[in-house]
Design an enzyme around this catalytic site. Sequence first.
Site, PDB file in Angstrom:
ATOM      1  N   ASP A 148      41.239   3.938  80.182  1.00 57.61           N
ATOM      2  CA  ASP A 148      42.608   3.257  80.575  1.00 57.61           C
ATOM      3  C   ASP A 148      42.360   2.726  81.741  1.00 57.61           C
ATOM      4  O   ASP A 148      41.420   1.412  82.499  1.00 57.61           O
ATOM      5  CB  ASP A 148      42.963   4.655  81.795  1.00 57.61           C
ATOM      6  CG  ASP A 148      41.796   5.524  82.560  1.00 57.61           C
ATOM      7  OD1 ASP A 148      41.720   4.282  83.152  1.00 57.61           O
ATOM      8  OD2 ASP A 148      41.903   6.089  83.696  1.00 57.61           O
ATOM      9  N   HIS A 149      43.424   2.059  83.002  1.00 56.07           N
ATOM     10  CA  HIS A 149      43.623   0.925  84.465  1.00 56.07           C
ATOM     11  C   HIS A 149      42.283   1.402  84.515  1.00 56.07           C
ATOM     12  O   HIS A 149      41.851  -0.032  85.273  1.00 56.07           O
ATOM     13  CB  HIS A 149      44.640   1.081  85.004  1.00 56.07           C
ATOM     14  CG  HIS A 149      44.980   2.377  85.718  1.00 56.07           C
ATOM     15  ND1 HIS A 149      45.056   3.593  85.291  1.00 56.07           N
ATOM     16  CD2 HIS A 149      44.291   2.886  86.514  1.00 56.07           C
ATOM     17  CE1 HIS A 149      45.430   4.520  86.146  1.00 56.07           C
ATOM     18  NE2 HIS A 149      45.024   4.392  86.971  1.00 56.07           N
ATOM     19  N   CYS A 161      36.886   5.978  81.675  1.00 59.23           N
ATOM     20  CA  CYS A 161      37.982   5.680  82.702  1.00 59.23           C
ATOM     21  C   CYS A 161      37.383   5.912  84.167  1.00 59.23           C
ATOM     22  O   CYS A 161      36.258   5.392  84.238  1.00 59.23           O
ATOM     23  CB  CYS A 161      38.992   7.577  82.782  1.00 59.23           C
ATOM     24  SG  CYS A 161      38.443   9.240  83.581  1.00 59.23           S
ATOM     25  N   THR A 180      36.577   8.378  86.026  1.00 65.72           N
ATOM     26  CA  THR A 180      35.576   9.453  86.788  1.00 65.72           C
ATOM     27  C   THR A 180      34.713   9.244  85.281  1.00 65.72           C
ATOM     28  O   THR A 180      33.959  10.340  84.566  1.00 65.72           O
ATOM     29  CB  THR A 180      36.117  10.704  87.056  1.00 65.72           C
ATOM     30  OG1 THR A 180      36.808  10.830  85.632  1.00 65.72           O
ATOM     31  CG2 THR A 180      36.220  10.320  88.445  1.00 65.72           C
ATOM     32  N   HIS A 216      20.816  16.164  70.289  1.00 63.26           N
ATOM     33  CA  HIS A 216      20.867  17.518  70.107  1.00 63.26           C
ATOM     34  C   HIS A 216      22.355  18.224  69.750  1.00 63.26           C
ATOM     35  O   HIS A 216      22.606  18.607  68.984  1.00 63.26           O
ATOM     36  CB  HIS A 216      20.538  17.992  71.588  1.00 63.26           C
ATOM     37  CG  HIS A 216      19.199  18.732  72.310  1.00 63.26           C
ATOM     38  ND1 HIS A 216      18.318  19.039  72.737  1.00 63.26           N
ATOM     39  CD2 HIS A 216      18.087  17.399  71.359  1.00 63.26           C
ATOM     40  CE1 HIS A 216      17.390  18.914  72.861  1.00 63.26           C
ATOM     41  NE2 HIS A 216      17.012  18.158  71.802  1.00 63.26           N
ATOM     42  N   ARG A 250      34.651   4.719  88.471  1.00 64.93           N
ATOM     43  CA  ARG A 250      34.069   4.369  89.736  1.00 64.93           C
ATOM     44  C   ARG A 250      32.712   4.802  90.357  1.00 64.93           C
ATOM     45  O   ARG A 250      32.555   5.210  91.349  1.00 64.93           O
ATOM     46  CB  ARG A 250      35.602   4.856  90.391  1.00 64.93           C
ATOM     47  CG  ARG A 250      36.631   4.241  89.711  1.00 64.93           C
ATOM     48  CD  ARG A 250      38.288   5.333  90.339  1.00 64.93           C
ATOM     49  NE  ARG A 250      39.105   4.819  90.380  1.00 64.93           N
ATOM     50  CZ  ARG A 250      40.590   4.781  90.252  1.00 64.93           C
ATOM     51  NH1 ARG A 250      40.874   6.791  90.393  1.00 64.93           N
ATOM     52  NH2 ARG A 250      41.511   4.049  89.928  1.00 64.93           N
ATOM     53  N   HIS A 262      20.309  21.934  65.846  1.00 66.63           N
ATOM     54  CA  HIS A 262      21.228  22.059  66.975  1.00 66.63           C
ATOM     55  C   HIS A 262      22.762  21.600  65.849  1.00 66.63           C
ATOM     56  O   HIS A 262      23.310  21.548  66.081  1.00 66.63           O
ATOM     57  CB  HIS A 262      20.723  20.902  67.403  1.00 66.63           C
ATOM     58  CG  HIS A 262      19.608  20.378  67.750  1.00 66.63           C
ATOM     59  ND1 HIS A 262      19.690  21.014  68.568  1.00 66.63           N
ATOM     60  CD2 HIS A 262      18.499  19.594  67.825  1.00 66.63           C
ATOM     61  CE1 HIS A 262      18.935  21.302  69.598  1.00 66.63           C
ATOM     62  NE2 HIS A 262      17.554  20.046  68.772  1.00 66.63           N
ATOM     63  N   ARG A 281      25.035  24.804  65.843  1.00 64.86           N
ATOM     64  CA  ARG A 281      25.259  25.114  66.801  1.00 64.86           C
ATOM     65  C   ARG A 281      26.882  24.031  66.564  1.00 64.86           C
ATOM     66  O   ARG A 281      27.576  24.491  66.899  1.00 64.86           O
ATOM     67  CB  ARG A 281      24.384  24.364  67.430  1.00 64.86           C
ATOM     68  CG  ARG A 281      23.517  25.884  67.943  1.00 64.86           C
ATOM     69  CD  ARG A 281      22.364  24.945  69.203  1.00 64.86           C
ATOM     70  NE  ARG A 281      20.846  26.517  68.805  1.00 64.86           N
ATOM     71  CZ  ARG A 281      20.072  25.493  69.598  1.00 64.86           C
ATOM     72  NH1 ARG A 281      19.583  24.566  69.806  1.00 64.86           N
ATOM     73  NH2 ARG A 281      19.092  26.568  69.330  1.00 64.86           N
TER      74      ARG A 281
HETATM   75  C1  RB5 Z   1      42.910   7.436  87.364  1.00 62.93           C
HETATM   76  O1  RB5 Z   1      43.271   7.172  88.680  1.00 62.93           O
HETATM   77  C2  RB5 Z   1      41.784   8.440  87.011  1.00 62.93           C
HETATM   78  O2  RB5 Z   1      42.200   9.147  87.201  1.00 62.93           O
HETATM   79  C3  RB5 Z   1      41.961   8.664  85.939  1.00 62.93           C
HETATM   80  O3  RB5 Z   1      41.504   7.424  85.952  1.00 62.93           O
HETATM   81  C4  RB5 Z   1      40.196   8.765  85.496  1.00 62.93           C
HETATM   82  O4  RB5 Z   1      39.470   9.339  86.303  1.00 62.93           O
HETATM   83  C5  RB5 Z   1      41.057  10.436  84.801  1.00 62.93           C
HETATM   84  O5  RB5 Z   1      39.706  11.601  84.465  1.00 62.93           O
END
Ligand code: RB5
Length: 325
Positions: free
Chosen positions: A185-186, A242, A244, A275, A286, A310, A313
């Site tokens: 994503d952005h 993304c 996170t 596994h 980020r 594994h 599972r």
């Molecule tokens: C975008 O601002 C952020 O929420 C997204 O990239 C991601 O981290 C979501 O889990």
Amino acid sequence: MQNTNIDINKTMWVGILCSIERVWFVCTGNTCRSPMAEVLFRKLAQERGLDIEVASAGVYAAPGAPASSGAKRAVRKWGVSLDDHRARSTEEMRFGPGDLVLTMTRRHRDLLLAQHPHLEGRVHVLKSFVGHPADPDVADPFGGSDSHYLQTAQEIYDLLPLLIQKLENENRLEMVMKRVAVGCDHAGFVLKPTVLETLEQERCQVLDCGTFSAESVDYPDFGAAVAKKVVSGEADFGIVICGTGIGISVAANKVSGARAALCHDTYSARMSRAHNDANILALGARVIGPGLAQEIIRAFLNEPFEGGRHQKRLQKIAELEEGRI
Ligand code: RB5
């Protein structure tokens, strides 16, 4: 609300062929067949003006062992010497992306791939590679008479012009190891160039599923696009990014058959493959920097699934997806 639907037709495969920079010959102990191939190939390649490195190693080599006397005597016929040769073990070797590895037998190929699974696609049996698929193994002259060694050296020597011709014609051999779909994503967009660069270095074929700018988009669209490419078999692996890594991994995992692993350390990346047979790597742009991201990607791509206990599972996960448990 923005329209973040992806037009998958706009995605494209980028990067594919790999120049061969070095040829490796591999046998068992690296004392006769593969060193003979090495010196004979070097001579022929020089004569033909083919600019390519050559080396040899053995899957069970005792490092430092000299070439066998039979091999030393055999190659003199072509005016080359194995007097300074010292055996090398494939276990200690690091093979680069431009390496083409040619083994003397099918067993050598299988053993080498067990040692270095990431070499899949770059290891071939010499005779099959040059077009002799029937009877593909070069037999071991070890312990035989001088005429055995000479016969083997001659067999190898006769294959090398075919190899050189193939390398001259196709010095950008198709050695695609893995097809990897990438989506972000952005917030993940900033890390995408690093991901693409790493995949290129690893000689992967890359399908870039977007997004293609830092304009705000919704991560589920891109997580799903990548996961569908993986589950359909169009891609072997996916990498989703993304901010996170959480949202896009959750979204990717909603596609039946996707096993997306959010990894911010190399241990987890390896274990997710070993596994969990993870087929998608999720990263948070980020959370980690480009250096660590590169190492995580390499760890992920180069670790094989262990199977065994594994597997059952994973079977349960599949049953969960199907609502059977
Ligand atoms: C975008 O601002 C952020 O929420 C997204 O990239 C991601 O981290 C979501 O889990």
